[in-house]
Design an enzyme around this catalytic site. Structure first.
Site, PDB file in Angstrom:
ATOM      1  N   TRP A 123       0.861  -1.184   0.000  1.00 50.87           N
ATOM      2  CA  TRP A 123       0.000   0.000   0.000  1.00 50.87           C
ATOM      3  C   TRP A 123       0.895   1.231   0.000  1.00 50.87           C
ATOM      4  CZ3 TRP A 123      -0.320   3.984   3.704  1.00 50.87           C
ATOM      5  CH2 TRP A 123      -1.245   4.983   3.341  1.00 50.87           C
ATOM      6  N   GLU A 173      -2.878  -2.848  -2.700  1.00 55.90           N
ATOM      7  CA  GLU A 173      -4.061  -2.311  -2.004  1.00 55.90           C
ATOM      8  C   GLU A 173      -4.435  -0.920  -2.500  1.00 55.90           C
ATOM      9  OE1 GLU A 173      -3.440  -2.094   2.209  1.00 55.90           O
ATOM     10  OE2 GLU A 173      -5.437  -1.282   2.608  1.00 55.90           O
ATOM     11  N   LYS A 202      -6.956   2.642  -2.596  1.00 52.68           N
ATOM     12  CA  LYS A 202      -7.601   3.541  -1.620  1.00 52.68           C
ATOM     13  C   LYS A 202      -8.298   4.664  -2.371  1.00 52.68           C
ATOM     14  CE  LYS A 202      -6.579   5.649   2.859  1.00 52.68           C
ATOM     15  NZ  LYS A 202      -5.621   5.690   3.974  1.00 52.68           N
ATOM     16  N   ASP A 208      -9.572  -2.999   1.071  1.00 51.36           N
ATOM     17  CA  ASP A 208      -9.692  -2.591   2.471  1.00 51.36           C
ATOM     18  C   ASP A 208     -11.096  -2.004   2.636  1.00 51.36           C
ATOM     19  OD1 ASP A 208      -9.684  -0.724   4.733  1.00 51.36           O
ATOM     20  OD2 ASP A 208      -7.549  -1.131   4.876  1.00 51.36           O
ATOM     21  N   HIS A 215     -11.711   1.740   2.388  1.00 46.77           N
ATOM     22  CA  HIS A 215     -11.107   2.476   1.278  1.00 46.77           C
ATOM     23  C   HIS A 215     -12.049   2.734   0.108  1.00 46.77           C
ATOM     24  CE1 HIS A 215      -6.659   1.533   2.433  1.00 46.77           C
ATOM     25  NE2 HIS A 215      -7.357   2.064   3.407  1.00 46.77           N
ATOM     26  N   HIS A 220      -8.860  -6.499   3.689  1.00 44.55           N
ATOM     27  CA  HIS A 220      -8.452  -5.841   4.931  1.00 44.55           C
ATOM     28  C   HIS A 220      -9.719  -5.540   5.714  1.00 44.55           C
ATOM     29  CE1 HIS A 220      -4.068  -4.256   4.445  1.00 44.55           C
ATOM     30  NE2 HIS A 220      -4.172  -5.571   4.485  1.00 44.55           N
ATOM     31  N   ASP A 241     -12.583   8.495   8.322  1.00 44.53           N
ATOM     32  CA  ASP A 241     -11.466   7.653   8.747  1.00 44.53           C
ATOM     33  C   ASP A 241     -11.720   6.223   8.295  1.00 44.53           C
ATOM     34  OD1 ASP A 241      -9.134   6.835   9.943  1.00 44.53           O
ATOM     35  OD2 ASP A 241     -10.125   6.365  11.827  1.00 44.53           O
ATOM     36  N   ASP A 261     -10.046   3.442   9.518  1.00 43.49           N
ATOM     37  CA  ASP A 261      -9.371   2.422  10.327  1.00 43.49           C
ATOM     38  C   ASP A 261      -9.885   2.228  11.746  1.00 43.49           C
ATOM     39  OD1 ASP A 261      -7.217   1.810   8.319  1.00 43.49           O
ATOM     40  OD2 ASP A 261      -6.898   3.945   8.574  1.00 43.49           O
ATOM     41  N   ASP A 271      -7.017  -4.807   9.761  1.00 40.44           N
ATOM     42  CA  ASP A 271      -6.273  -3.564   9.543  1.00 40.44           C
ATOM     43  C   ASP A 271      -7.018  -2.380  10.145  1.00 40.44           C
ATOM     44  OD1 ASP A 271      -4.497  -1.653   8.776  1.00 40.44           O
ATOM     45  OD2 ASP A 271      -5.194  -1.530   6.707  1.00 40.44           O
TER      46      ASP A 271
HETATM   47  C1  RNT Z   1      -3.741   2.397   4.726  1.00 38.21           C
HETATM   48  C2  RNT Z   1      -3.863   0.965   4.374  1.00 38.21           C
HETATM   49  C3  RNT Z   1      -2.753   0.086   4.855  1.00 38.21           C
HETATM   50  C4  RNT Z   1      -2.283   0.435   6.247  1.00 38.21           C
HETATM   51  C5  RNT Z   1      -1.258  -0.500   6.808  1.00 38.21           C
HETATM   52  C6  RNT Z   1      -0.597   0.080   8.028  1.00 38.21           C
HETATM   53  O1  RNT Z   1      -4.863   3.128   4.483  1.00 38.21           O
HETATM   54  O2  RNT Z   1      -5.083   0.464   4.815  1.00 38.21           O
HETATM   55  O3  RNT Z   1      -3.112  -1.237   4.740  1.00 38.21           O
HETATM   56  O4  RNT Z   1      -3.350   0.511   7.129  1.00 38.21           O
HETATM   57  O5  RNT Z   1      -0.364  -0.845   5.851  1.00 38.21           O
HETATM   58 ZN    ZN Z   2      -5.471  -1.633   4.649  1.00 40.26          ZN
END
Ligand code: RNT
Ligand code: ZN
Length: 426
Positions: free
Chosen positions: A187, A228, A230, A267, A270, A294, A302, A304, A334
């Site tokens: 990523w 990955e 985003k 993810d 994302h 993920h 956000d 995460d 993640d």
């Molecule tokens: C970031 C990605 C990635 C990170 C990690 C730390 O938006 O999701 O996967 O969270 O690599």
């Molecule tokens: Zn991720």
């Protein structure tokens, strides 16, 4: 809850699911084979052990200042050990490049070597875990302008290309030593806050960098690769080079041309907030052999937050199970939350994810499909609704118990005890 009660509730649950044609023991057999990739970075707010430690940056923001953050490898390993003891099943550990040993190695990220990670390999062996790996293309002076693999400065771009190459090599070594493949996920944060007239140029650079990186072929029985995408990050709201479209095209083109199987990584945080990640599974797996997910929770801007047993995760697991694709779909946690007990955050997210897999495996799929094929939409709707209140928790408690892991909320006592005895003293 005592064990006799757990057993009694389980027996009743088995009968209730059987009424819908579902075999609980078959579902548990499949659940036993699920291995989550557990991210080391929840334990220390994505800081790592480079010296000096840098803030993650690159659009990643870890908020909160709950006491007890792991400050060195011993603390992180001790914390992970507690977390793993509260998560049923056999799992994997997911490392980032910044978690190596930097005490005797003074080189930069473009010179990383396997020996900097040997203590993790030994630890993984000792605990029967597989290892996964990630290049760290953020939190570095050479990424401070927001560009790594898409940089227009050749020396900078080459530095990051070399870093990722090193990480893939290290990952292959992990796989070889542990006898099970390592997933290396890539990523990059590359993007910008405001409108750009260089979208094409940046993506051209990304394409060039990826061809350089993945022209190096590694033994696929030791190393798997994923990329990955985003949609946007904090500080890269206007443009992110590695978008979903970009990587979908790149993966399909690269894999076809090279008879390779680099995976897409989706993810959950994302995408557009109302976009269904679950809906993408059957499209991607129609053309790609495997997929990495993920597991995370996007909340407003956000991406995460700690994963919970919500519709997003449930739907994702249902779609994977319905596609018969649990074996070719890899699940990795993640998220990062520094506002609550960090070990509890690992445990809560992992248990929620496994619970969602169990929920999916207990779906009376044959009966639902029968209704659907007969054109009985109401039957399908009613049965899908009924599934939501079947005694999932009783099956879950049973599975935890036979895996020697606390059922129900008992794990909270353990994280509380550890916090009192260790975390609060850091
Ligand atoms: C970031 C990605 C990635 C990170 C990690 C730390 O938006 O999701 O996967 O969270 O690599
Ligand atoms: Zn991720």
């Amino acid at each position: 809850m005592n064990e006799a009660l757990i057993m009694k509730a389980y027996e009743i649950a088995v009968e209730k699911y059987a009424e819908h044609g579902v075999s609980v023991s078959e579902a548990l057999k499949k659940l036993d084979s699920i291995s989550l990739s557990i991210h080391c970075w929840q334990g220390d707010d994505v800081r790592g052990f480079e010296m000096p430690v840098s803030e993650p940056g690159g659009g990643l923001a870890v908020t909160g200042n709950y006491p007890g953050r792991a400050g060195n490898v011993e603390e992180l390993q001790a914390d992970l050990k507690i977390a793993l003891s509260l998560i049923p099943g056999k799992h994997r550990l997911n490392l980032h490049a910044i978690y190596g040993d930097f005490s005797k190695y003074t080189g930069d990220r473009d010179t990383l070597v396997y020996s900097q990670y040997i203590h993790w390999v030994d630890w993984a062996k000792e605990h029967g875990l597989g290892l996964d790996f990630n290049a760290t293309c953020f939190g570095h002076v050479r990424s401070s302008d927001g560009w790594t693999l898409c940089s227009l400065e050749d020396d900078k771009r080459n530095f990051w290309v070399e870093h990722v190459k090193r990480c893939r090599e290290i990952g292959e070594h992990f796989g070889k030593t542990l006898g099970r493949p390592c997933m290396h996920n890539l990523w990059i944060p590359d993007g910008c806050k405001d409108s750009t007239a260089l979208r094409f140029k940046r993506r051209e650079k990304l394409k060039e960098s990826l061809s350089e990186i993945y022209s190096v072929r590694h033994d696929r029985t030791c190393l798997m690769d994923s990329v990955e995408s985003k949609l946007f990050g904090i500080g890269s709201e206007a443009f992110v080079a590695g978008s979903h479209e970009f990587y979908m095209q790149w993966v399909s083109d690269h894999n076809l041309r090279n008879n390779d199987d680099v995976l897409l990584c989706l993810d959950m945080g994302h995408f557009h907030p109302t976009e269904s990640v679950a809906d993408k599974i059957s499209s991607i797996l129609m053309f790609q052999q495997r997929l990495l997910l993920h597991i995370s929770r996007g909340l407003r801007w956000d991406s995460d937050h700690v994963a919970v047993f919500d519709d997003g995760v449930k739907e994702l697991m249902l779609e994977t199970a319905r596609a018969g694709a649990l074996e070719r779909t890899y699940l990795a946690l993640d998220y990062f939350d520094a506002s609550i007990n960090r070990i509890g955050a690992w445990v809560a997210g992992a248990r929620a994810t496994l619970m969602a897999v169990l929920f999916a495996l207990l779906e009376p799929l044959d009966k639902i499909r029968e209704y659907e094929l007969e054109g009985n939409g109401l039957g399908r709707l009613a049965l899908m609704e009924a599934c939501k209140t079947l005694p999932l928790g009783s099956v879950w408690d049973y599975w935890c118990t036979i895996n020697d892991v606390p059922a129900g909320l008992k794990w909270l006592d353990k994280t509380g005890e550890y916090e009192k005895n260790f975390l609060s003293k850091r």
